[in-house]
Enzyme design. Sequence first.
Site, mmCIF file in Angstrom:
data_model
loop_
_atom_site.group_PDB
_atom_site.id
_atom_site.type_symbol
_atom_site.label_atom_id
_atom_site.label_comp_id
_atom_site.label_asym_id
_atom_site.label_seq_id
_atom_site.Cartn_x
_atom_site.Cartn_y
_atom_site.Cartn_z
ATOM 1 N N ASP A 185 -13.741 46.064 22.621
ATOM 2 C CA ASP A 185 -12.926 45.201 23.499
ATOM 3 C C ASP A 185 -12.962 43.731 23.051
ATOM 4 O O ASP A 185 -14.004 43.103 23.041
ATOM 5 C CB ASP A 185 -13.504 45.360 24.922
ATOM 6 C CG ASP A 185 -12.924 44.397 25.949
ATOM 7 O OD1 ASP A 185 -11.942 43.699 25.642
ATOM 8 O OD2 ASP A 185 -13.465 44.371 27.076
ATOM 9 N N HIS A 210 -7.875 45.911 21.788
ATOM 10 C CA HIS A 210 -7.664 45.364 23.133
ATOM 11 C C HIS A 210 -7.631 43.833 23.098
ATOM 12 O O HIS A 210 -8.533 43.165 23.624
ATOM 13 C CB HIS A 210 -8.805 45.837 24.055
ATOM 14 C CG HIS A 210 -8.481 45.778 25.523
ATOM 15 N ND1 HIS A 210 -8.413 44.595 26.226
ATOM 16 C CD2 HIS A 210 -8.208 46.744 26.421
ATOM 17 C CE1 HIS A 210 -8.121 44.842 27.487
ATOM 18 N NE2 HIS A 210 -7.977 46.148 27.633
ATOM 19 N N SER A 222 -14.784 37.388 34.962
ATOM 20 C CA SER A 222 -14.064 38.359 34.146
ATOM 21 C C SER A 222 -14.879 39.643 34.018
ATOM 22 O O SER A 222 -16.104 39.631 34.103
ATOM 23 C CB SER A 222 -13.798 37.766 32.765
ATOM 24 O OG SER A 222 -13.270 38.752 31.908
ATOM 25 N N HIS A 278 -14.651 41.331 31.256
ATOM 26 C CA HIS A 278 -14.748 41.517 29.802
ATOM 27 C C HIS A 278 -15.827 40.621 29.215
ATOM 28 O O HIS A 278 -15.916 39.439 29.543
ATOM 29 C CB HIS A 278 -13.413 41.184 29.146
ATOM 30 C CG HIS A 278 -12.277 42.029 29.643
ATOM 31 N ND1 HIS A 278 -11.975 43.250 29.091
ATOM 32 C CD2 HIS A 278 -11.413 41.843 30.657
ATOM 33 C CE1 HIS A 278 -10.947 43.772 29.739
ATOM 34 N NE2 HIS A 278 -10.583 42.943 30.700
#
Lengths: 551, 551
Positions: free
Chosen positions: B191, B386, B362, B364
């Site tokens: 990611d 991603h 977030s 991520h």
Amino acid sequence: MTKRVSIFPLGGMDEIGKNMYVIEYENEMVVIDCGRKFADEEHPGVDSLIPDIRYLMENKEKVKGIFITHGHEDHIGALPYVLPRLNVPVYGAPLTIGLVRSTLQEFRLLRGAQLKEVNERSYFRFDCLSVSFFRTTHSIPDSLGIVVHTPEGAVVHTGDFKFDLTPVGPTLDFSDIVKVGKRGVLALLSDSTNSERTGSTPSEETVGTSIEKLFRKTRGRIFFSTFASNVYRLQQVVETAHLYGRKLAILGFSMEKAFRISESLGHLKIPENLIIDAKDLPKYKAEKVVVLCTGSQGEPRAALSRIATGAHPTIQVQPGDTVILSSSPIPGNTRRIYKTINRLFRAGAEVIHGSQVDIHASGHGSQHDQQMMLRLIRPRYFIPIHGEYRMLVTHAKLAEQTGVKPENIFILDNGETVHLTRRKGIKKGRVPTDLTVVDKNGIEENFSVVLQDRKRLSENGLVMVVLAVNRKTLEVKAGPDIITRGFVYVRESEELIQAMKREVQQLLNELRQNNGKEPMQWKAEIIWHLNRFLSKKIQRHPLIFPVISYL
Amino acid sequence: MTKRVSIFPLGGMDEIGKNMYVIEYENEMVVIDCGRKFADEEHPGVDSLIPDIRYLMENKEKVKGIFITHGHEDHIGALPYVLPRLNVPVYGAPLTIGLVRSTLQEFRLLRGAQLKEVNERSYFRFDCLSVSFFRTTHSIPDSLGIVVHTPEGAVVHTGDFKFDLTPVGPTLDFSDIVKVGKRGVLALLSDSTNSERTGSTPSEETVGTSIEKLFRKTRGRIFFSTFASNVYRLQQVVETAHLYGRKLAILGFSMEKAFRISESLGHLKIPENLIIDAKDLPKYKAEKVVVLCTGSQGEPRAALSRIATGAHPTIQVQPGDTVILSSSPIPGNTRRIYKTINRLFRAGAEVIHGSQVDIHASGHGSQHDQQMMLRLIRPRYFIPIHGEYRMLVTHAKLAEQTGVKPENIFILDNGETVHLTRRKGIKKGRVPTDLTVVDKNGIEENFSVVLQDRKRLSENGLVMVVLAVNRKTLEVKAGPDIITRGFVYVRESEELIQAMKREVQQLLNELRQNNGKEPMQWKAEIIWHLNRFLSKKIQRHPLIFPVISYL
């Protein structure tokens, strides 16, 4: 009717851009700023929006002049469109007037323009109104606040400002601002851009430190992109390039113009032999050059964007290059800026952007600066200007905290008018403000209609129904044919189009048999039926467009 | 040909959204994720984009299944469009499958779907390939990393993740991830969303602290808007509402669904008598309620947007209300989010948004999390996934820093294929990927053509030239008439339209006199002449559209 000061914005409220504020008293009007706003995706195919000046044109003889706070596009950019219809004197500081002059020249409008240079000691007296100025600090030199003196007290317009205590240009004289405040201020109109940011906005000097750090560690070519009008930023790049023995190439129309005008006025000091022609870049080693260019907002026609897409005739970005974007994205530009950045990465460049590095400082004061201005000016009434609605409201709250009474704070929309006397302030009435767009061909008013169609076309496409009809017998001589654009992919929708054809044919048969309808009503019937048909069948609402030739 | 592992993305590269990655070995393919992307202003009138699965359909028998990392729309949202054309088993953790099941039910596609629940101990063996899982932390429960075991080594797909060391949900077992790394990993797909952010991403716990602070000091009604799928955020709102004796009303379709499914699976723990029906809100005092609603991205049809525009049937925002937007804007949504915020301010609400308060974290991982994953997994090859191009490149550099050889790092575009063996990795060939859009009516491929027309229509409008011609004599029986839409404001352009008419008439006379042209060529002639005429006269390029009826 009692004598009173009326204030209304013609642009700049609930938006960033196309600033224009009017102060009216009896038979006199003072206009402050005349800006342009770049159109966004809400206005497809449109270059810029400008204030709607119909009210000013209808009261031409009252307008004493347009007073410009500083030389940014959102404050001067509408002049080439406004002056041909409202030729009044334009007042501004030397750099401001220099930029205005250059723009008017490009439009071949310089002859006949009445441009008047002012400074912080200038004073203009009209009948009841008079105008004076005070110096501020902002991201362009020669920024002024404007004071409109009225029999009810002074109306102060800050222009765009922050309190930069270690500016790259001349320092601020607080005593000038204090003097304004001491005289008794009726109303303050103040820049709201950064009212959602706490603390105070960093000085331009902090950016200089970051530029120096980046230049020190970078080995290859440097592309530096920023707003051309940010002369202080340019000065810092000039100095740092010189410090590290790099030559400087200047790229982009507005960047070249900014250098030319700022240097001639002494705002930009350039060491000898620093500037080179962009076409001579290949003669120098990579670590010996800086390219200073436009395009930090991802503007499609600016130098950096053309370099990024490979559309620039002579300059390509290549691995080893470092691109610095010294700006923050204006909302609405974010996506295209990232597009440019993605392209530069693809070309192999290192890209410095965003907030990891302090490579940009805003020119607009934050909450602390804004409250400082309120404390210095001490107005009776407060009108937050230059900002989206949320910024205006937040600025209003900041004013309340400094002691302005809530009932003396007015949040206006474009066109809304507030009437002020020493004793009373009320919001009442409005001046017409419709969407006014400009492009190479001049001004277009009432553009909302055109835009509505464009929006529908772009979201749903178009279905045309074409037929030819005998005017007398109502016999269909040709068609109905169905033509679509932007609707569905044609090859895959043959079936749908046949179904629409059958639908129309059936309707036409009915219409002819009943014979009750005028042929002119056929269009409405076709639209109504097809709309219902498409809505039911595929839940879409294209613009349906019957084209009937009567023979 | 040597046996090798081929990896190609069908979505998710140089974009955020519509994730789909394929791992192929001999006669087997494992598909990871099946996401939808919300269309932006580049795709007017389009709801969503999905991966182009033509290659998978042509190789149906090879596809072993679609393995889903977690239940976000950009990972499961394309399933209702893909499964009818490629009915393969879908594997995912319980919450993921719960969300998929619910979506398929809405589409009446549940019957026949092969949904298989998995957990971190599941293992699926096919011919040469087998698949296992490891637990990660992300902004939705039941997020998994996926390991595809191949004869050349394991291919690890992280899904979306951050290393949340104080999560609201279950804690992370690092030993599971270490175990994966120890077995010898061929390739890591990881990611890249936050690769431009330094440090590590804050824990979800920090948001809880901010929510608690805000609830403590707020007196009026609270509207709290966040992603419905962020079950941990919902849990924290539930707990804080309970703590401060406020009842909770849930608004918005996807919010209600998230509550229903998460509670039934034990991810959401709700105190008794906390939830009230939205229609009962007026029965409670303002300081005793929280409204939890969808719309934090300014989605026009979501609850918050409808409330902001006054379009909600029962709920209005009023002075005294506080609206909390607990999310960060996805680029492209910024403008419409601010529109919603401006409207809420107009209605008199206090709005908490943005980064002044730590009201969002977030899901991520930032640079530190990403490098941590690289250190734990220790792959031979690295493929950043991603993310937009700039994020992929930055992630690639981070991988290099952890010791992955530059020649073993592959930045792919959608469709681009990389072939890996233990000894060699090369990028070669591509799988077709065209723009594929979906709406209520199903899938449309080859949508680029339609979009091109829409773009031109929206930027320049449309000029139609309508005439009826006798097929034999070529005599013009009706017209030419000029009709425009989205072009110029008609009332002001009568002159221009007359000039266009004259232009066409003259052309038609020439065409008939010369008699050399086939009537079918007239259209091209009209387009060519009018284009030149308009380009010269007003520098515009509308879509010119001759409509000729032959009688």
